[in-house]
Design an enzyme around this catalytic site. Structure first.
Site, mmCIF file in Angstrom:
data_model
loop_
_atom_site.group_PDB
_atom_site.id
_atom_site.type_symbol
_atom_site.label_atom_id
_atom_site.label_comp_id
_atom_site.label_asym_id
_atom_site.label_seq_id
_atom_site.Cartn_x
_atom_site.Cartn_y
_atom_site.Cartn_z
ATOM 1 N N SER A 8 5.718 -6.961 -5.583
ATOM 2 C CA SER A 8 4.451 -6.531 -4.997
ATOM 3 C C SER A 8 4.666 -5.395 -4.005
ATOM 4 O O SER A 8 3.807 -4.523 -3.862
ATOM 5 C CB SER A 8 3.732 -7.702 -4.331
ATOM 6 O OG SER A 8 4.559 -8.327 -3.378
ATOM 7 N N GLU A 9 5.810 -5.388 -3.302
ATOM 8 C CA GLU A 9 6.165 -4.242 -2.447
ATOM 9 C C GLU A 9 7.665 -3.980 -2.453
ATOM 10 O O GLU A 9 8.472 -4.916 -2.543
ATOM 11 C CB GLU A 9 5.730 -4.447 -0.988
ATOM 12 C CG GLU A 9 4.296 -4.090 -0.696
ATOM 13 C CD GLU A 9 3.383 -5.275 -0.874
ATOM 14 O OE1 GLU A 9 2.157 -5.077 -0.874
ATOM 15 O OE2 GLU A 9 3.892 -6.400 -1.018
ATOM 16 N N THR A 10 7.980 -2.699 -2.345
ATOM 17 C CA THR A 10 9.344 -2.251 -2.097
ATOM 18 C C THR A 10 9.314 -1.418 -0.821
ATOM 19 O O THR A 10 8.477 -0.526 -0.668
ATOM 20 C CB THR A 10 9.872 -1.398 -3.260
ATOM 21 O OG1 THR A 10 9.973 -2.218 -4.427
ATOM 22 C CG2 THR A 10 11.239 -0.815 -2.947
ATOM 23 N N HIS A 39 5.382 -8.910 4.532
ATOM 24 C CA HIS A 39 6.590 -9.545 4.002
ATOM 25 C C HIS A 39 7.713 -8.550 3.773
ATOM 26 O O HIS A 39 8.889 -8.884 3.921
ATOM 27 C CB HIS A 39 6.278 -10.341 2.730
ATOM 28 C CG HIS A 39 6.268 -9.559 1.471
ATOM 29 N ND1 HIS A 39 5.205 -8.798 1.059
ATOM 30 C CD2 HIS A 39 7.225 -9.412 0.506
ATOM 31 C CE1 HIS A 39 5.493 -8.227 -0.099
ATOM 32 N NE2 HIS A 39 6.708 -8.592 -0.458
#
Length: 266
Positions: free
Chosen positions: A43-45, A72
Site C-alpha cells: 500500500s506504501e513504499t 505505517h
C-alpha cells in the site's frame, strides 16, 4: 539500493501493515520511485534520505500515486533507522515540508503528526453505501487535507464484516483518496475500530492506517471526552496503536517488525 520490508503496528510478523523502506543516497526521479512502488505492490513504499544529523527526508508512494503522509510507512522507516543507527530521536520532512518528530520508546515508536479538521457533508451517495455494504450511518464527515470521507456506523461487528464491491465503490464517487469507516469499540482493549478503503489512490484496503489519525483521533477524542485512545483496525491482518491528542498534534505510538532486508537493483 538498500530495501527493507517491515510489518507496522504489530508485534507479529505477517500481521499489521507491510511497508517497503528504501534508503536512497541521492535523489531519484519521481517516475523511478513510482515504478518501484508499483513493482513492490504494498500500500506504501517509503523513500528516505539522510540530510543532516538526525534529519531525513521521506516520501511515500502507493502503487498508483505519491501521497504526503503515511503513518505505517513512517513507523517502518523509523524502525529501520533506530535499528541501524545509535539515534533515538529523529525528524522526517515530507514532500510538503511538514516536520514529523519521532522518538524511540524501547520496543515502541512515538510519532507526532499534524491534526486536521473534518467538516460535515450533506450526503453520501447511496451507490457508495451500497458498494460498502452499509445500511445505516451515524455520522458522515470529510477530511479536506486527506481527501477522505469518514463514516461512523453503529457496530464494530458490522464493520469487521464489511465486504465491499470495489469496482462499484470506485465508480460511486470521484475526486477522493479513500473512505474510512469507523465504529465505537465493543471491547475494553480499544476505544474505537476502523477500516480504510482506498481503491482510488492505493490498494483496495489498507491493512492498518496511521495517517488517518490526523483527523480520526480528534473525532473520537471529542466524542468520548478523552485525549488518550486505543485504536484497532479490523482488517484481515489487523493492527493496533495508541494515540494522544495534543492540541495541534497527534501522537501515534506503535510497534513494528522487520521481515526482509535486501538490495533493489536500479
Amino acid at each position: 539500493m538498500k530495501t527493507y520490508f517491515v510489518d507496522s503496528f504489530t508485534k507479529e510478523k505477517f500481521k499489521g501493515n507491510p511497508a517497503a523502506v528504501c534508503i536512497v543516497s541521492s535523489d531519484l526521479e519521481d517516475g523511478t520511485m513510482q515504478h518501484i512502488a508499483t513493482e513492490i505492490g504494498f500500500s506504501e513504499t517509503a523513500f528516505i534520505k539522510h540530510v543532516s544529523d538526525n534529519t531525513y527526508t521521506i516520501r511515500f508512494f502507493t502503487p498508483k500515486i505519491e501521497i504526503p503522509l503515511c503513518g505505517h510507512a513512517t513507523l517502518a522507516s523509523a524502525k529501520i533507522i533506530f535499528n541501524t543507527t545509535p539515534l533515538e530521536t529523529i525528524k522526517f520532512i515530507n514532500c510538503n515540508n511538514v516536520e514529523l518528530a519521532i522518538d524511540k520508546m524501547r520496543d515502541k515508536i512515538k510519532m507526532q503528526f499534524p491534526v486536521y479538521e473534518t467538516e460535515e457533508i450533506d450526503n453520501v451517495p447511496q451507490a457508495m453505501l451500497d458498494a460498502l455494504g452499509i445500511k445505516n450511518i451515524i455520522d458522515k464527515r470529510y477530511s479536506r487535507n486527506n481527501k477522505i470521507i469518514q463514516l461512523e456506523i453503529e457496530s464494530a461487528d458490522d464493520l469487521a464484516n464489511l465486504a465491499p464491491d470495489f469496482t462499484a465503490l470506485i465508480n460511486s464517487y470521484k475526486g477522493i483518496n479513500g473512505v474510512l469507516v469507523t465504529a465505537i469499540s465493543d471491547n475494553k482493549d480499544a476505544d474505537f475500530h476502523y477500516r480504510y478503503f482506498w481503491p482510488w489512490a492505493g490498494t483496495n484496503e489498507d491493512p492498518v492506517t496511521g495517517g488517518v489519525q490526523t483527523f480520526l483521533t480528534k473525532y473520537w477524542a471529542t466524542k468520548l471526552h478523552k485525549t488518550k485512545l486505543n485504536a484497532y483496525q479490523s482488517s484481515l491482518r489487523t493492527g493496533t496503536m495508541s494515540t494522544e491528542l495534543l492540541q495541534d498534534k497527534v501522537c501515534i505510538v506503535g510497534e513494528a517488525v522487520i521481515v526482509l532486508e535486501g538490495q533493489f537493483n536500479l
